[in-house]
Design a protein around this motif. Structure first.
Motif, PDB file in Angstrom:
ATOM      1  N   ARG A  38       0.878  -1.264   0.047  1.00 14.68           N
ATOM      2  CA  ARG A  38       0.062  -0.046   0.095  1.00 14.68           C
ATOM      3  C   ARG A  38       0.964   1.237   0.014  1.00 14.68           C
ATOM      4  N   HIS A  40       1.246   3.826   1.790  1.00 18.20           N
ATOM      5  CA  HIS A  40       1.938   4.469   2.947  1.00 18.20           C
ATOM      6  C   HIS A  40       3.101   3.480   3.390  1.00 18.20           C
ATOM      7  N   ASP A  41       3.100   2.269   2.938  1.00 17.41           N
ATOM      8  CA  ASP A  41       4.087   1.389   3.179  1.00 17.41           C
ATOM      9  C   ASP A  41       5.480   1.377   2.441  1.00 17.41           C
ATOM     10  N   THR A  78      -8.750   3.636  19.168  1.00 20.77           N
ATOM     11  CA  THR A  78      -7.324   3.669  19.452  1.00 20.77           C
ATOM     12  C   THR A  78      -6.450   4.433  18.378  1.00 20.77           C
ATOM     13  N   ASP A  80      -4.523   2.890  16.727  1.00 22.80           N
ATOM     14  CA  ASP A  80      -4.558   2.011  15.204  1.00 22.80           C
ATOM     15  C   ASP A  80      -5.875   2.534  14.616  1.00 22.80           C
ATOM     16  N   GLY A  81      -6.885   2.671  15.059  1.00 25.97           N
ATOM     17  CA  GLY A  81      -8.046   3.219  14.253  1.00 25.97           C
ATOM     18  C   GLY A  81      -7.828   4.603  13.478  1.00 25.97           C
ATOM     19  N   ARG A  83      -4.753   5.494  12.567  1.00 34.24           N
ATOM     20  CA  ARG A  83      -3.673   5.144  11.354  1.00 34.24           C
ATOM     21  C   ARG A  83      -4.530   4.635  10.388  1.00 34.24           C
ATOM     22  N   ARG A  84      -5.563   3.650  10.710  1.00 37.18           N
ATOM     23  CA  ARG A  84      -6.181   3.133   9.624  1.00 37.18           C
ATOM     24  C   ARG A  84      -7.056   3.977   8.829  1.00 37.18           C
ATOM     25  N   GLU A  87      -4.470   6.309   6.482  1.00 37.76           N
ATOM     26  CA  GLU A  87      -3.905   5.396   5.493  1.00 37.76           C
ATOM     27  C   GLU A  87      -5.163   5.239   4.339  1.00 37.76           C
TER      28      GLU A  87
END
Lengths: 144, 90
Positions: A38, A40-41, A78, A80-81, A83-84, A87
Protein backbone atom coordinates in the motif's frame (compact mmCIF):
# COMPACT_ATOMS: atom_id res chain seq x y z
CA UNK A 1 4.06 16.25 -17.74
CA UNK A 2 7.61 16.75 -16.54
CA UNK A 3 8.61 14.75 -13.51
CA UNK A 4 11.79 14.26 -11.58
CA UNK A 5 11.97 10.50 -11.49
CA UNK A 6 15.27 10.34 -9.68
CA UNK A 7 14.13 11.93 -6.45
CA UNK A 8 10.85 10.66 -5.08
CA UNK A 9 12.05 11.40 -1.55
CA UNK A 10 10.49 14.83 -1.50
CA UNK A 11 7.08 13.24 -1.75
CA UNK A 12 6.96 13.47 2.04
CA UNK A 13 6.37 17.20 1.83
CA UNK A 14 3.76 19.26 0.07
CA UNK A 15 5.66 20.86 -2.80
CA UNK A 16 5.27 21.50 -6.52
CA UNK A 17 7.48 18.47 -7.09
CA UNK A 18 5.29 16.15 -5.05
CA UNK A 19 2.18 17.44 -6.75
CA UNK A 20 3.72 16.69 -10.16
CA UNK A 21 4.75 13.26 -8.92
CA UNK A 22 1.14 12.36 -8.23
CA UNK A 23 0.62 11.72 -11.90
CA UNK A 24 3.87 9.88 -12.56
CA UNK A 25 4.26 6.13 -13.09
CA UNK A 26 6.67 6.22 -10.16
CA UNK A 27 3.86 7.22 -7.85
CA UNK A 28 1.24 5.03 -9.44
CA UNK A 29 3.07 1.92 -8.26
CA UNK A 30 2.20 2.94 -4.69
CA UNK A 31 -1.51 2.80 -5.36
CA UNK A 32 -3.47 0.21 -3.46
CA UNK A 33 -3.85 -3.19 -5.04
CA UNK A 34 -4.24 -6.61 -3.47
CA UNK A 35 -0.98 -7.63 -5.13
CA UNK A 36 1.27 -4.74 -4.18
CA UNK A 37 2.18 -2.89 -1.05
CA UNK A 38 0.00 0.00 0.00
CA UNK A 39 1.05 3.60 -0.67
CA UNK A 40 1.94 4.41 2.94
CA UNK A 41 4.17 1.35 3.34
CA UNK A 42 7.19 3.25 2.03
CA UNK A 43 10.08 1.66 3.94
CA UNK A 44 13.02 1.21 1.60
CA UNK A 45 11.97 3.88 -0.88
CA UNK A 46 14.53 6.54 -1.75
CA UNK A 47 14.14 9.45 0.66
CA UNK A 48 15.19 13.07 0.52
CA UNK A 49 16.70 15.09 3.33
CA UNK A 50 14.93 15.12 6.66
CA UNK A 51 13.15 18.47 7.13
CA UNK A 52 14.30 19.99 10.40
CA UNK A 53 12.24 23.17 10.44
CA UNK A 54 10.11 23.65 13.52
CA UNK A 55 6.93 25.63 14.01
CA UNK A 56 4.49 26.47 16.74
CA UNK A 57 1.17 24.69 16.64
CA UNK A 58 -2.02 26.70 16.14
CA UNK A 59 -4.74 26.45 18.78
CA UNK A 60 -6.93 24.35 16.47
CA UNK A 61 -4.08 21.88 15.96
CA UNK A 62 -3.67 21.51 19.72
CA UNK A 63 -7.41 20.93 20.02
CA UNK A 64 -7.27 18.19 17.40
CA UNK A 65 -4.43 16.53 19.32
CA UNK A 66 -6.45 16.76 22.53
CA UNK A 67 -9.48 15.28 20.79
CA UNK A 68 -7.42 12.21 19.89
CA UNK A 69 -6.38 11.75 23.51
CA UNK A 70 -9.93 12.21 24.81
CA UNK A 71 -11.45 9.92 22.16
CA UNK A 72 -8.96 7.19 23.02
CA UNK A 73 -9.36 7.68 26.79
CA UNK A 74 -13.14 7.37 26.45
CA UNK A 75 -12.69 4.12 24.55
CA UNK A 76 -14.18 5.25 21.24
CA UNK A 77 -11.11 4.18 19.26
CA UNK A 78 -7.36 3.59 19.43
CA UNK A 79 -4.32 5.04 17.68
CA UNK A 80 -4.59 2.03 15.37
CA UNK A 81 -8.00 3.25 14.23
CA UNK A 82 -6.53 6.73 13.70
CA UNK A 83 -3.80 5.26 11.49
CA UNK A 84 -6.21 3.01 9.59
CA UNK A 85 -8.34 5.91 8.42
CA UNK A 86 -5.31 8.13 7.70
CA UNK A 87 -3.90 5.40 5.46
CA UNK A 88 -7.26 4.65 3.85
CA UNK A 89 -7.58 8.36 2.97
CA UNK A 90 -4.89 7.66 0.39
CA UNK A 91 -1.86 9.39 -0.95
CA UNK A 92 -3.77 12.32 -2.41
CA UNK A 93 -4.91 13.38 1.06
CA UNK A 94 -1.35 12.90 2.29
CA UNK A 95 -0.11 15.33 -0.36
CA UNK A 96 -2.88 17.92 -0.19
CA UNK A 97 -4.00 18.13 3.45
CA UNK A 98 -2.02 19.37 6.43
CA UNK A 99 -1.06 16.93 9.19
CA UNK A 100 -3.80 17.90 11.63
CA UNK A 101 -6.37 18.32 8.86
CA UNK A 102 -5.85 14.63 8.16
CA UNK A 103 -6.01 13.87 11.87
CA UNK A 104 -9.32 15.63 12.45
CA UNK A 105 -10.86 13.88 9.44
CA UNK A 106 -9.68 10.52 10.78
CA UNK A 107 -10.73 11.26 14.36
CA UNK A 108 -14.20 12.29 13.20
CA UNK A 109 -14.55 9.10 11.12
CA UNK A 110 -13.49 7.00 14.12
CA UNK A 111 -15.86 8.85 16.48
CA UNK A 112 -18.77 8.20 14.10
CA UNK A 113 -17.81 4.54 13.82
CA UNK A 114 -17.44 4.38 17.61
CA UNK A 115 -20.90 5.84 18.17
CA UNK A 116 -19.89 9.18 19.74
CA UNK A 117 -22.15 11.09 17.31
CA UNK A 118 -23.96 10.59 14.04
CA UNK A 119 -23.24 12.18 10.66
CA UNK A 120 -26.52 14.08 11.01
CA UNK A 121 -25.40 15.55 14.34
CA UNK A 122 -22.02 16.43 12.84
CA UNK A 123 -23.68 18.18 9.90
CA UNK A 124 -25.88 20.28 12.20
CA UNK A 125 -22.95 21.21 14.41
CA UNK A 126 -20.77 22.17 11.44
CA UNK A 127 -23.53 24.41 10.09
CA UNK A 128 -23.93 26.01 13.52
CA UNK A 129 -20.19 26.69 13.80
CA UNK A 130 -19.95 28.02 10.23
CA UNK A 131 -22.76 30.43 11.11
CA UNK A 132 -20.63 32.07 13.76
CA UNK A 133 -18.51 33.71 11.06
CA UNK A 134 -15.21 33.24 9.31
CA UNK A 135 -12.91 34.42 12.10
CA UNK A 136 -12.61 34.10 15.87
CA UNK A 137 -13.38 37.85 15.95
CA UNK A 138 -16.67 37.33 14.11
CA UNK A 139 -17.57 34.47 16.39
CA UNK A 140 -16.87 36.57 19.49
CA UNK A 141 -19.42 39.17 18.36
CA UNK A 142 -22.22 36.66 18.67
CA UNK A 143 -25.01 35.82 16.20
CA UNK A 144 -25.37 38.22 13.28
CA UNK B 1 20.92 -20.91 18.71
CA UNK B 2 18.48 -18.29 17.57
CA UNK B 3 15.35 -19.46 15.79
CA UNK B 4 15.48 -18.74 12.07
CA UNK B 5 12.24 -17.39 10.66
CA UNK B 6 10.83 -16.14 7.40
CA UNK B 7 8.31 -13.32 7.14
CA UNK B 8 5.29 -14.63 5.27
CA UNK B 9 5.23 -13.20 1.73
CA UNK B 10 1.55 -12.23 1.94
CA UNK B 11 0.12 -9.01 0.53
CA UNK B 12 -3.42 -8.63 1.89
CA UNK B 13 -5.37 -5.39 1.69
CA UNK B 14 -6.36 -3.74 4.95
CA UNK B 15 -4.59 -2.55 8.07
CA UNK B 16 -1.34 -4.53 8.13
CA UNK B 17 1.71 -3.53 10.18
CA UNK B 18 4.32 -5.88 8.75
CA UNK B 19 6.51 -3.76 6.45
CA UNK B 20 6.29 -4.86 2.81
CA UNK B 21 10.06 -4.65 2.36
CA UNK B 22 10.51 -7.42 4.94
CA UNK B 23 7.89 -9.82 3.59
CA UNK B 24 9.51 -12.97 2.26
CA UNK B 25 12.82 -12.16 4.04
CA UNK B 26 14.56 -14.47 6.46
CA UNK B 27 15.95 -13.43 9.83
CA UNK B 28 16.46 -14.71 13.35
CA UNK B 29 14.40 -14.06 16.47
CA UNK B 30 16.62 -11.79 18.55
CA UNK B 31 14.18 -11.89 21.46
CA UNK B 32 10.52 -12.47 22.18
CA UNK B 33 8.71 -9.50 23.63
CA UNK B 34 5.49 -10.99 24.98
CA UNK B 35 1.94 -10.85 23.71
CA UNK B 36 0.19 -7.64 22.69
CA UNK B 37 -3.28 -6.85 21.31
CA UNK B 38 -3.11 -7.22 17.55
CA UNK B 39 -3.16 -3.78 15.87
CA UNK B 40 -4.68 -5.41 12.79
CA UNK B 41 -7.81 -5.92 14.93
CA UNK B 42 -7.56 -2.80 17.09
CA UNK B 43 -7.65 -0.66 13.95
CA UNK B 44 -11.20 -1.81 13.22
CA UNK B 45 -12.46 -1.56 16.78
CA UNK B 46 -13.06 -5.30 17.02
CA UNK B 47 -11.97 -7.53 19.90
CA UNK B 48 -8.18 -7.76 19.63
CA UNK B 49 -6.53 -11.00 20.67
CA UNK B 50 -3.10 -10.67 22.28
CA UNK B 51 -0.55 -12.10 19.84
CA UNK B 52 3.11 -12.94 20.51
CA UNK B 53 5.47 -10.26 19.22
CA UNK B 54 9.09 -10.96 18.32
CA UNK B 55 12.09 -8.80 17.55
CA UNK B 56 13.52 -10.25 14.35
CA UNK B 57 17.02 -9.45 13.14
CA UNK B 58 17.80 -9.29 9.41
CA UNK B 59 21.05 -8.60 7.61
CA UNK B 60 21.12 -5.73 5.14
CA UNK B 61 22.31 -8.26 2.54
CA UNK B 62 19.14 -10.29 3.09
CA UNK B 63 16.89 -7.25 2.75
CA UNK B 64 18.54 -5.32 -0.06
CA UNK B 65 20.59 -7.97 -1.83
CA UNK B 66 23.44 -6.63 -3.97
CA UNK B 67 22.23 -3.05 -3.31
CA UNK B 68 23.14 -3.25 0.37
CA UNK B 69 25.83 -0.67 1.12
CA UNK B 70 26.85 -2.37 4.38
CA UNK B 71 25.73 -5.99 3.88
CA UNK B 72 26.79 -7.19 7.34
CA UNK B 73 24.89 -4.51 9.24
CA UNK B 74 21.65 -5.69 10.75
CA UNK B 75 18.15 -4.30 11.13
CA UNK B 76 15.74 -5.29 13.91
CA UNK B 77 11.99 -5.21 13.33
CA UNK B 78 9.20 -6.18 15.71
CA UNK B 79 6.87 -8.59 13.94
CA UNK B 80 3.88 -10.53 15.19
CA UNK B 81 4.22 -14.31 15.29
CA UNK B 82 1.31 -14.89 12.92
CA UNK B 83 3.42 -13.23 10.22
CA UNK B 84 6.39 -15.57 10.80
CA UNK B 85 7.06 -19.12 9.71
CA UNK B 86 9.98 -21.26 10.97
CA UNK B 87 12.85 -21.93 8.59
CA UNK B 88 14.47 -25.33 9.02
CA UNK B 89 18.06 -25.97 8.10
CA UNK B 90 18.29 -27.81 4.77
Amino acid sequence: MSTNKTNPGNRLHDSPLTRRLQDSPLTRRWQDSPLTRRWHDMGGDPAGPVPKDQHDFAIWEKRVDALMIIGAAKGYFTVDGLRRVLEDMGEEAFETMAYYERWVASISQNLIEGGAYTTAELAEKMAEVANRGDTYGDAAKGPA
Amino acid sequence: MMQKVRVKPLMPPGHVRTPAYLRGKTGVIERSLGAFPNPEDLAYGVAATAKPLHRVRFTMAEIWGADAETPDDTLDAEIYEHWLEPVHAP
